[in-house]
Design an enzyme around this catalytic site. Structure first.
Site, PDB file in Angstrom:
ATOM      1  N   TYR A  33       0.828  -1.214   0.000  1.00  0.00           N
ATOM      2  CA  TYR A  33       0.000   0.000   0.000  1.00  0.00           C
ATOM      3  C   TYR A  33       0.855   1.255   0.000  1.00  0.00           C
ATOM      4  O   TYR A  33       2.071   1.200   0.252  1.00  0.00           O
ATOM      5  CB  TYR A  33      -0.937  -0.001   1.211  1.00  0.00           C
ATOM      6  N   LYS A 146       6.708  -2.220   2.260  1.00  0.00           N
ATOM      7  CA  LYS A 146       5.486  -1.580   2.776  1.00  0.00           C
ATOM      8  C   LYS A 146       4.276  -2.478   2.533  1.00  0.00           C
ATOM      9  O   LYS A 146       3.530  -2.302   1.554  1.00  0.00           O
ATOM     10  CB  LYS A 146       5.315  -0.211   2.118  1.00  0.00           C
ATOM     11  N   GLU A 179      12.207   2.890  14.160  1.00  0.00           N
ATOM     12  CA  GLU A 179      11.323   3.922  13.591  1.00  0.00           C
ATOM     13  C   GLU A 179      10.028   3.962  14.378  1.00  0.00           C
ATOM     14  O   GLU A 179       9.850   3.213  15.344  1.00  0.00           O
ATOM     15  CB  GLU A 179      11.061   3.628  12.117  1.00  0.00           C
ATOM     16  N   LEU A 204      11.467   1.466   7.176  1.00  0.00           N
ATOM     17  CA  LEU A 204      10.931   1.766   5.855  1.00  0.00           C
ATOM     18  C   LEU A 204      11.691   2.973   5.303  1.00  0.00           C
ATOM     19  O   LEU A 204      11.987   3.914   6.044  1.00  0.00           O
ATOM     20  CB  LEU A 204       9.443   2.112   5.994  1.00  0.00           C
TER      21      LEU A 204
HETATM   22  N1  PMP Z   1       7.762   3.909   8.786  1.00  0.00           N
HETATM   23  C1  PMP Z   1       6.592   3.254   8.850  1.00  0.00           C
HETATM   24  C2  PMP Z   1       6.525   1.960   9.579  1.00  0.00           C
HETATM   25  C3  PMP Z   1       5.453   3.794   8.221  1.00  0.00           C
HETATM   26  O1  PMP Z   1       4.284   3.125   8.263  1.00  0.00           O
HETATM   27  C4  PMP Z   1       5.554   5.043   7.580  1.00  0.00           C
HETATM   28  C5  PMP Z   1       4.329   5.653   6.955  1.00  0.00           C
HETATM   29  N2  PMP Z   1       4.024   5.033   5.763  1.00  0.00           N
HETATM   30  C6  PMP Z   1       6.793   5.688   7.541  1.00  0.00           C
HETATM   31  C7  PMP Z   1       7.874   5.087   8.148  1.00  0.00           C
HETATM   32  C8  PMP Z   1       6.957   7.002   6.839  1.00  0.00           C
HETATM   33  O2  PMP Z   1       6.952   6.832   5.445  1.00  0.00           O
HETATM   34  P1  PMP Z   1       6.390   7.942   4.465  1.00  0.00           P
HETATM   35  O3  PMP Z   1       7.152   9.204   4.755  1.00  0.00           O
HETATM   36  O4  PMP Z   1       6.703   7.416   3.124  1.00  0.00           O
HETATM   37  O5  PMP Z   1       4.935   8.089   4.731  1.00  0.00           O
END
Ligand code: PMP
Length: 282
Positions: A33, A146, A179, A204
């Site tokens: 997603y 993701k 994170e 991620l």
């Molecule tokens: N880490 C995780 C586990 C997340 O779910 C997200 C949000 N998608 C992020 C980091 C931040 O990623 P992004 O800046 O691409 O939304």
């Protein structure tokens, strides 16, 4: 609440937007997603999110035939049909529908693309900063992909909310920050270095993280990508999180520890402004 959603070629009323009971996303979390925020005619980091979607699909060997320009057309249609001005787009691709069986070897099925809008009344502007809690990172060993398999993240975010906090920050078995449950974490140390964990497969590769790293460097802020400990987190001058939905959100309290005496820091604010300004002009 949006009225119209998109499922594999069809724009459907909310009540008719149904997924098959044998969808592998439902059975196994066998789906990927993305979330992209839009505000009037602006998409924040559209290309980055779509590129990551294709990367996730490749990692899971999901064969998806739509191009990024077709996806953009569908998303723009949905925004128009829903008369949405500000909101976020949720894009999910599951491997498809098949009788329940763990292995997908030899399966020849069509992926299921679902796109749902969430309307927002304005872009979140709570700049008093937020609270976070820490907890042990108990996720699988591939959080760099993701996928919709998010139960540890769901439990972590729920625990945060139960403790009146906005986010949970995962700590690995060696005491290093990985994170947030749905965000990347940054610290500004006493030497004014902006630190975020390197892409070692344990986080991620956040799209907002990548943009912020670029904007910070362009504005002569030193960015260091390396692991940092829970202690460094508590002792930081500033801490903030980044994500598509929260942009740059200052964190002013972690567990029982105030950060920057509980006040939002200047670098966090500057980066937040740089982020918005960048897209204003694109
Ligand atoms: N880490 C995780 C586990 C997340 O779910 C997200 C949000 N998608 C992020 C980091 C931040 O990623 P992004 O800046 O691409 O939304």
């Amino acid at each position: 609440m949006p009225n119209i959603t998109y499922i594999n070629g069809k724009y459907l009323n909310y009540e008719d937007s149904k997924i098959h009971v044998n969808d592998r996303g439902y059975h196994f979390g066998d789906a990927v997603y993305e979330v992209i925020v839009f505000n009037k005619n602006i998409f924040y980091d559209f290309d980055g999110h779509i590129q990551r979607l294709f990367k996730s699909l490749k990692s899971l060997e999901i064969k998806f035939s739509l191009s990024s320009s077709s996806l953009k057309i569908i998303i723009n249609n949905l925004i128009r049909l829903n008369k949405a001005i500000i909101g976020s787009v949720y894009i999910q691709v599951s491997r498809g529908v098949a009788e329940r069986n763990h292995s997908f070897h030899g399966l020849n099925i069509e992926p299921i693309l679902t796109i749902i809008l969430t309307k927002k009344s304005n872009i979140q502007n709570d700049l008093n900063g937020v609270k976070a809690i820490t907890l042990n990172d108990n996720r699988w060993s591939r959080p760099d992909i993701k996928t919709t398999q998010l139960l540890p993240n769901v439990l972590a975010k729920t625990l945060a909310n139960k403790n009146n906090a906005y986010e949970s920050i995962f700590i690995d078995n060696e005491g290093y920050v990985t994170e947030g449950s749905s965000s990347n974490i940054w610290v500004l140390n006493k030497e004014n270095q902006l630190i975020t964990r390197n892409l070692d497969g344990k986080i991620l590769s956040g799209i907002t993280r990548n943009s912020i790293s670029l904007f910070a460097k362009k504005n002569n802020i030193t960015v260091v990508e390396k692991k940092f400990t829970q202690i460094e987190l508590y002792n930081a001058k500033e801490v903030f999180l980044t994500s598509a939905s929260s942009f740059i959100m200052p964190i002013v309290k972690i567990d029982d520890q105030n950060i920057n005496q509980g006040l939002v820091g200047n670098i966090s604010l500057e980066l937040r402004k740089l982020y918005f300004d960048n897209f204003k002009h694109s």
